[in-house]
Design a protein around this motif. Structure first.
Motif, short mmCIF file in Angstrom:
data_model
loop_
_atom_site.label_atom_id
_atom_site.label_comp_id
_atom_site.label_asym_id
_atom_site.label_seq_id
_atom_site.Cartn_x
_atom_site.Cartn_y
_atom_site.Cartn_z
N VAL A 77 0.88 -1.28 -0.07
CA VAL A 77 0.05 -0.13 0.04
C VAL A 77 1.00 1.16 0.05
CG1 VAL A 77 -1.77 1.16 1.49
CG2 VAL A 77 -2.00 -1.20 1.29
N ASN A 78 0.40 2.39 -0.82
CA ASN A 78 1.34 3.40 -0.69
C ASN A 78 0.36 4.41 -0.16
OD1 ASN A 78 2.52 2.13 -3.00
ND2 ASN A 78 3.48 3.97 -3.42
N LYS A 79 0.82 5.25 1.00
CA LYS A 79 -0.10 5.97 1.77
C LYS A 79 0.03 7.35 1.22
CE LYS A 79 0.57 3.62 6.36
NZ LYS A 79 1.02 3.58 7.54
N MET A 80 -0.95 7.96 1.23
CA MET A 80 -1.24 9.20 0.29
C MET A 80 -0.26 10.39 0.79
SD MET A 80 -4.50 9.63 -1.41
CE MET A 80 -4.98 11.29 -0.94
N ASP A 81 0.05 10.64 1.71
CA ASP A 81 1.20 11.62 2.09
C ASP A 81 2.59 10.95 2.11
OD1 ASP A 81 0.60 9.93 4.34
OD2 ASP A 81 0.71 11.63 5.69
N GLU A 82 3.02 9.75 1.60
CA GLU A 82 4.45 9.44 1.67
C GLU A 82 4.70 8.70 0.55
OE1 GLU A 82 5.61 7.20 5.11
OE2 GLU A 82 3.85 7.95 6.17
N ARG A 83 5.78 8.51 0.14
CA ARG A 83 6.20 8.06 -0.87
C ARG A 83 6.66 6.35 -0.80
NH1 ARG A 83 11.89 9.39 -3.82
NH2 ARG A 83 11.33 7.13 -4.13
N LYS A 84 6.81 6.01 0.20
CA LYS A 84 7.20 4.93 0.83
C LYS A 84 5.98 3.77 0.51
CE LYS A 84 10.26 6.06 4.49
NZ LYS A 84 10.59 5.97 6.08
N ARG A 85 6.41 2.36 0.48
CA ARG A 85 5.35 1.61 0.36
C ARG A 85 5.37 0.56 1.58
NH1 ARG A 85 5.82 -2.40 -4.80
NH2 ARG A 85 7.89 -2.84 -3.93
N TYR A 86 4.18 0.36 2.07
CA TYR A 86 4.10 -0.45 3.20
C TYR A 86 3.37 -2.00 2.91
CZ TYR A 86 4.77 3.98 5.81
OH TYR A 86 5.29 5.23 6.47
N PHE A 87 4.08 -2.85 3.52
CA PHE A 87 3.76 -4.11 3.21
C PHE A 87 3.05 -4.92 4.48
CE2 PHE A 87 7.60 -2.91 0.72
CZ PHE A 87 7.14 -3.37 -0.50
N PHE A 88 1.99 -5.65 3.80
CA PHE A 88 1.29 -6.56 4.77
C PHE A 88 1.02 -8.03 4.38
CE2 PHE A 88 -0.10 -1.91 4.64
CZ PHE A 88 -0.27 -1.63 5.82
N ALA A 89 0.59 -8.63 5.22
CA ALA A 89 0.29 -9.95 4.95
C ALA A 89 -1.07 -9.96 4.37
CB ALA A 89 0.42 -11.15 6.40
N ASN A 90 -1.37 -10.68 3.23
CA ASN A 90 -2.34 -10.84 2.67
C ASN A 90 -3.60 -11.43 3.45
OD1 ASN A 90 -4.60 -10.84 0.78
ND2 ASN A 90 -3.63 -11.50 -0.96
N GLU A 91 -4.37 -10.96 3.99
CA GLU A 91 -5.43 -11.52 4.93
C GLU A 91 -6.48 -12.20 4.07
OE1 GLU A 91 -7.87 -8.61 7.04
OE2 GLU A 91 -6.17 -7.57 7.80
N ASP A 92 -6.55 -12.10 2.58
CA ASP A 92 -7.09 -12.92 1.77
C ASP A 92 -6.70 -14.32 1.20
OD1 ASP A 92 -9.42 -11.35 2.04
OD2 ASP A 92 -8.89 -10.10 -0.11
N TYR A 93 -5.24 -14.34 1.77
CA TYR A 93 -4.49 -15.46 1.49
C TYR A 93 -4.87 -17.04 1.62
CZ TYR A 93 -0.95 -18.38 -0.62
OH TYR A 93 -0.46 -19.47 -1.57
N LYS A 94 -5.38 -16.98 2.96
CA LYS A 94 -6.05 -18.30 3.30
C LYS A 94 -7.14 -18.78 2.28
CE LYS A 94 -4.89 -17.35 8.10
NZ LYS A 94 -4.20 -16.22 7.76
N LYS A 95 -7.98 -17.94 1.79
CA LYS A 95 -9.00 -17.92 1.03
C LYS A 95 -8.57 -18.27 -0.44
CE LYS A 95 -13.38 -16.27 -0.60
NZ LYS A 95 -14.38 -15.39 -0.61
N ILE A 96 -7.40 -17.58 -0.85
CA ILE A 96 -6.97 -17.98 -2.14
C ILE A 96 -6.30 -19.19 -2.16
CG2 ILE A 96 -5.14 -17.10 -3.58
CD1 ILE A 96 -5.57 -14.46 -2.82
#
Length: 151
Positions: A77-96
């Motif tokens: 995810v790119n936050k609106m006020d920042e250039r940095k990308r933030y990474f998260f575990a995909n919550e939908d992965y179990k379903k996928i």
């Protein structure tokens, strides 16, 4: 830079080993994914934090993040006020993941049916075992699909 999340070293090592085997991940990708599952507050982890925490090269971190993104284990995810990308575990992965398992079982049933139709020699004992096996696959498909609907 301080770590933005708190981890338990023993659980982290167990997770690294488990996810490495489970998803057939290289060591750094498994560490990144395992680190992300400790992000209970969903603050997100930056690329720079991975480089620092794992003392890995930017190239290695980038390659392993790309692998995790492509396998849909993580999202960015790119936050609106920042250039940095933030990474998260995909919550939908179990379903996928379980949708892929269901698809593989369905593909196997189709293959078994195709092979059975092609076979010229009939063997009742073999046919009966295949039907039991297909029944097991079908029961598991239904069970997984019912659980997926609850997710």
């Amino acid at each position: 830079m301080n770590k933005s999340i708190e981890i338990d070293e023993k659980i982290f090592q167990d997770a690294v080993k488990f996810y490495s085997t489970m998803f057939n991940l290289p060591p750094l990708a498994s560490k990144i994914y395992s680190y992300l599952i400790f992000d209970f507050e969903k603050v997100g982890i930056t690329f720079d934090e991975f480089v620092e925490v794992f003392s890995a090269s930017k190239s290695s971190v980038s390659t392993n993040i790309t692998l995790l993104l492509n396998s849909q284990l993580i999202v960015d995810v790119n936050k609106m006020d920042e250039r940095k990308r933030y990474f998260f575990a995909n919550e939908d992965y179990k379903k996928i993941r379980f949708e892929k398992i269901v698809q593989k079982m369905q593909d196997e049933i189709k293959l078994l049916d195709d092979l059975n139709q092609f076979r010229k020699v009939k063997d009742e004992d073999y046919d009966q075992k295949i039907e039991v096996y297909k029944s097991l696959l079908n029961k598991n498909i239904v069970n997984i699909q019912e659980s997926l609907n609850k997710l």
